[in-house]
Design a protein around this motif. Structure first.
Motif, PDB file in Angstrom:
ATOM      1  N   SER A   1     -81.838 -60.847 -93.523  1.00 39.58           N
ATOM      2  CA  SER A   1     -81.970 -59.500 -94.083  1.00 39.58           C
ATOM      3  C   SER A   1     -80.624 -58.773 -94.068  1.00 39.58           C
ATOM      4  CB  SER A   1     -83.016 -58.697 -93.304  1.00 39.58           C
ATOM      5  OG  SER A   1     -82.674 -58.621 -91.924  1.00 39.58           O
ATOM      6  N   LYS A   2     -79.797 -59.048 -93.062  1.00 38.05           N
ATOM      7  CA  LYS A   2     -78.471 -58.435 -92.995  1.00 38.05           C
ATOM      8  C   LYS A   2     -77.605 -58.874 -94.171  1.00 38.05           C
ATOM      9  CE  LYS A   2     -74.340 -58.127 -90.066  1.00 38.05           C
ATOM     10  NZ  LYS A   2     -73.696 -58.579 -88.799  1.00 38.05           N
ATOM     11  N   ASN A   3     -77.630 -60.172 -94.457  1.00 39.57           N
ATOM     12  CA  ASN A   3     -76.875 -60.681 -95.609  1.00 39.57           C
ATOM     13  C   ASN A   3     -77.364 -60.066 -96.901  1.00 39.57           C
ATOM     14  OD1 ASN A   3     -76.802 -63.936 -94.063  1.00 39.57           O
ATOM     15  ND2 ASN A   3     -75.112 -62.465 -94.213  1.00 39.57           N
ATOM     16  N   ARG A   4     -78.680 -59.941 -97.048  1.00 38.74           N
ATOM     17  CA  ARG A   4     -79.239 -59.409 -98.295  1.00 38.74           C
ATOM     18  C   ARG A   4     -78.854 -57.948 -98.486  1.00 38.74           C
ATOM     19  NH1 ARG A   4     -83.775 -62.269 -96.224  1.00 38.74           N
ATOM     20  NH2 ARG A   4     -84.986 -60.360 -95.909  1.00 38.74           N
ATOM     21  N   ARG A   5     -78.839 -57.183 -97.389  1.00 42.46           N
ATOM     22  CA  ARG A   5     -78.388 -55.791 -97.482  1.00 42.46           C
ATOM     23  C   ARG A   5     -76.923 -55.734 -97.902  1.00 42.46           C
ATOM     24  NH1 ARG A   5     -81.410 -55.256 -92.709  1.00 42.46           N
ATOM     25  NH2 ARG A   5     -79.497 -55.340 -91.428  1.00 42.46           N
ATOM     26  N   GLU A   6     -76.144 -56.667 -97.395  1.00 45.30           N
ATOM     27  CA  GLU A   6     -74.721 -56.715 -97.750  1.00 45.30           C
ATOM     28  C   GLU A   6     -74.554 -56.992 -99.246  1.00 45.30           C
ATOM     29  OE1 GLU A   6     -71.020 -59.779 -97.274  1.00 45.30           O
ATOM     30  OE2 GLU A   6     -72.473 -59.685 -95.629  1.00 45.30           O
ATOM     31  N   PHE A   7     -75.335 -57.927 -99.791  1.00 44.35           N
ATOM     32  CA  PHE A   7     -75.254 -58.223-101.230  1.00 44.35           C
ATOM     33  C   PHE A   7     -75.549 -56.980-102.053  1.00 44.35           C
ATOM     34  CE2 PHE A   7     -76.898 -62.769-100.180  1.00 44.35           C
ATOM     35  CZ  PHE A   7     -75.666 -63.085 -99.631  1.00 44.35           C
TER      36      PHE A   7
END
Length: 415
Positions: free
Chosen positions: A125-131
């Motif tokens: 979820s952290k990566n997806r927020r970053e995207f």
């Protein structure tokens, strides 16, 4: 595979024109799906396209014997193409050797309903927020447009776009101080003609990310009926903080789901982003077919096997990377690295800034201040707002600049 773009008439005609003196390609009854040229130095029959394809499929007819006395080399056979296992009958002298050369990576999206499902399966979820954050910042700061070109386009527009493509690639590899073989005039002229003609047949596409109508990211793709092959991709390094590469992959995924594609293939090349985004790694093999009852055919096959095993060994030792850097310097690329004089600098954050008589407003977009572009865009990434709100000042008596936004500012001092 019903419609392999790398064995299409458009591909073979363009390749033969640029690399085979427009000579007629040869077909053989024992092997369907691939046509050949005869390599003069060693007498081996090599697939049309050589190693400029992204994957070949073929089938064998063991009842035919026109392989007799000959040796055949087929570049780049991906393991996921499911070429039938070799199963020659006992009376046949046809044999095969497979030589591994590269690992490939792809996104198999068959079991997913949309790009969000696929991304959720690959990233936290952290990566997806970053995207999402990176894309929002990009679109907040710049006048961004996304175009997926998958049809014929006016020749004048295409020529301009391909010149921009070339310029982005040239700059990217100059920054890396590495020779990029696709930028040779012979290969680039080939790609220019090939892509223009394949767009007409919807066998190629260009994903173009633009800022104020100027491309900052371009990805060239080729298409079968349900596979998208990513061939060449490049992004303006000034925008590196905004992770345009990740946004482009998401845009390609969106397109694949919208058009019922089952695979987006990153092809050969071992890069971190491919490991992170792909859910399947596969092998690229070179297939060498030969007549086991012909001494000359066997010797040619053994030569090819030894040669490509040596190439693989040297590649694993990264000799190829040293070679590309040597080629870059040999061609004069090392004489002047862009903005070399501006490598040493320090930053200073400013709570507020008011220009004094010792500061002059400059046009940081002009060629003389081009080295500042990346600093301005990095400042914008940290302090998102439209680019037109940003001003850059130069101290008259020093190599010192201030990037000033509507709320924050930053000083850069070069030494």
């Amino acid at each position: 595979m019903k419609t392999n773009p790398f064995t299409s008439s458009v591909f073979e005609t363009s390749w033969s024109k640029h690399f085979n003196e427009d000579k007629t390609l040869m077909s053989f009854d024992f092997l369907e799906g691939v046509r050949f040229i005869k390599d003069k130095p060693n007498g081996i029959y090599v697939n049309a396209g050589r190693n400029l394809t992204k994957g070949l499929y073929y089938s064998l007819n063991y009842d035919k014997q026109d392989y007799k006395g000959k040796t055949f080399l087929i570049y780049d056979v991906p393991s996921y193409f499911d070429v039938e296992d070799f199963n020659a009958p006992s009376h046949s002298s046809l044999r095969i050797k497979r030589v591994f050369q590269y690992q490939g990576f792809l996104m198999d999206i068959t079991s997913f309903n949309n790009q969000d499902e696929y991304i959720n399966s690959q990233f936290s979820s952290k990566n997806r927020r970053e995207f999402r954050s990176n894309q929002r910042r990009l679109e907040t700061c710049f006048d961004i447009d996304y175009a997926f070109i998958h049809e014929a386009m006016p020749k004048e527009e295409f020529n301009v776009l391909f010149e921009q493509f070339y310029a982005l690639l040239s700059r990217r590899f100059a920054d890396k101080q590495t020779n990029y073989h696709h930028l040779s005039s012979k290969k680039w002229n080939y790609y220019k003609e090939l892509v223009y003609n394949m767009l007409k047949k919807k066998q190629a596409s260009l994903l173009v990310i633009s800022n104020a109508k100027t491309p900052i990211g371009i990805t060239l793709n080729f298409h079968s009926e349900d596979i998208l092959f990513e061939a060449i991709t490049v992004f303006d390094p000034d925008y590196y903080k905004f992770s345009i590469g990740k946004t482009s992959i998401i845009k390609l995924l969106e397109w694949c789901f919208e058009h019922n594609y089952r695979i987006s293939d990153f092809s050969k090349g071992d890069f971190d982003y491919k490991h992170k985004w792909s859910n399947l790694a596969y092998d690229f093999e070179y297939h060498i077919l030969y007549d086991s009852k012909s001494i000359l055919s066997v010797l040619r096959a053994q030569y090819a096997i030894a040669y490509y095993k040596l190439k693989l060994y040297l590649r694993r030792k990264k000799i190829n990377e040293l070679y590309r850097k040597y080629r870059f310097y040999l061609k004069g690329g090392g004489k002047e690295k862009e903005d070399r004089a501006y490598n040493n600098y320090t930053f200073e954050k400013l709570n507020s800034f008011e220009p004094s008589d010792n500061h002059e407003l400059i046009d940081f977009k002009s060629e003389s201040f081009r080295f500042l572009t990346q600093f301005v865009y990095t400042f914008l990434f940290a302090n998102p707002e439209p680019l037109e709100n940003v001003k850059v000042y130069k101290r008259i008596d020093a190599l010192e600049f201030v990037i000033s936004g509507s709320k924050k500012a930053q000083k850069i001092i070069f030494s």
